[in-house]
Scaffold this motif. Sequence first.
Motif, PDB file in Angstrom:
ATOM      1  N   ARG A  20      -7.105   3.376   1.250  1.00  0.00           N
ATOM      2  CA  ARG A  20      -7.504   1.984   1.495  1.00  0.00           C
ATOM      3  C   ARG A  20      -6.109   1.102   1.334  1.00  0.00           C
ATOM      4  O   ARG A  20      -5.374   1.123   0.582  1.00  0.00           O
ATOM      5  CB  ARG A  20      -8.288   1.512   0.176  1.00  0.00           C
ATOM      6  N   GLN A  21      -6.248   0.167   2.549  1.00  0.00           N
ATOM      7  CA  GLN A  21      -4.703  -0.829   2.668  1.00  0.00           C
ATOM      8  C   GLN A  21      -5.415  -2.113   2.128  1.00  0.00           C
ATOM      9  O   GLN A  21      -6.393  -2.564   2.420  1.00  0.00           O
ATOM     10  CB  GLN A  21      -4.664  -0.828   4.046  1.00  0.00           C
ATOM     11  N   GLN A  22      -4.700  -2.438   1.059  1.00  0.00           N
ATOM     12  CA  GLN A  22      -5.026  -3.726   0.566  1.00  0.00           C
ATOM     13  C   GLN A  22      -4.552  -5.016   1.239  1.00  0.00           C
ATOM     14  O   GLN A  22      -3.503  -4.752   1.912  1.00  0.00           O
ATOM     15  CB  GLN A  22      -4.395  -4.039  -0.901  1.00  0.00           C
ATOM     16  N   ASN A  23      -5.332  -5.956   1.462  1.00  0.00           N
ATOM     17  CA  ASN A  23      -5.057  -7.025   2.411  1.00  0.00           C
ATOM     18  C   ASN A  23      -4.743  -8.558   1.308  1.00  0.00           C
ATOM     19  O   ASN A  23      -5.505  -9.225   1.249  1.00  0.00           O
ATOM     20  CB  ASN A  23      -6.143  -7.508   3.171  1.00  0.00           C
ATOM     21  N   VAL A  24      -3.391  -8.313   0.931  1.00  0.00           N
ATOM     22  CA  VAL A  24      -3.145  -9.318   0.306  1.00  0.00           C
ATOM     23  C   VAL A  24      -1.732  -9.926   0.648  1.00  0.00           C
ATOM     24  O   VAL A  24      -1.003  -9.309   1.386  1.00  0.00           O
ATOM     25  CB  VAL A  24      -2.676  -8.750  -1.352  1.00  0.00           C
ATOM     26  N   LYS A  38      -5.455 -12.443  -2.199  1.00  0.00           N
ATOM     27  CA  LYS A  38      -6.157 -11.388  -1.490  1.00  0.00           C
ATOM     28  C   LYS A  38      -6.871 -12.265  -0.244  1.00  0.00           C
ATOM     29  O   LYS A  38      -7.601 -13.097  -0.792  1.00  0.00           O
ATOM     30  CB  LYS A  38      -7.254 -10.858  -2.173  1.00  0.00           C
ATOM     31  N   ALA A  41     -11.559  -8.039   1.986  1.00  0.00           N
ATOM     32  CA  ALA A  41     -11.419  -6.753   1.301  1.00  0.00           C
ATOM     33  C   ALA A  41     -10.706  -5.709   1.877  1.00  0.00           C
ATOM     34  O   ALA A  41      -9.979  -5.850   3.069  1.00  0.00           O
ATOM     35  CB  ALA A  41     -13.004  -6.235   1.292  1.00  0.00           C
ATOM     36  N   SER A  42     -10.315  -4.744   1.239  1.00  0.00           N
ATOM     37  CA  SER A  42      -9.387  -3.666   1.620  1.00  0.00           C
ATOM     38  C   SER A  42     -10.009  -2.751   2.918  1.00  0.00           C
ATOM     39  O   SER A  42     -10.956  -2.879   3.192  1.00  0.00           O
ATOM     40  CB  SER A  42      -9.358  -2.696   0.439  1.00  0.00           C
TER      41      SER A  42
END
Length: 120
Positions: A20-24, A38, A41-42
């Motif tokens: 899972r790639q975090q979108n932050v 954030k 969602a990832s």
Amino acid sequence: MATIAGVEVGGFALPENDTRQQNVSIGQAADATFQFRKFRASDRLITIILKRKSTTIKDNLATALEADADYNVSIDPDSSVDLGGGAGVAVNAQWVDKQFNAVKVTHDAWDITLQFVRIP
């Protein structure tokens, strides 16, 4: 039978992954503290490994992936494989490889690794 972009590909090879790639957005202030924001969602990253596939499957898969205008395809896994929607549940995903790379392992057998991002 597992399919990618409408092409029957047989089963997927292990390992099955859950990446899972975090979108932050990360920023550091002048006082050396960090701020995290954030923005959604990832993303579920899907790596599919296809081992020892025929030249026909390789050619059909390359044609199907490259023919799709936005590279958004349906992936229908075997009943035991979970791509984020539950075991055996088809998902929509965007093909994100910049090249289609198949490696010949015997006279008529190819290993193919594909990268996708699941579209919720």
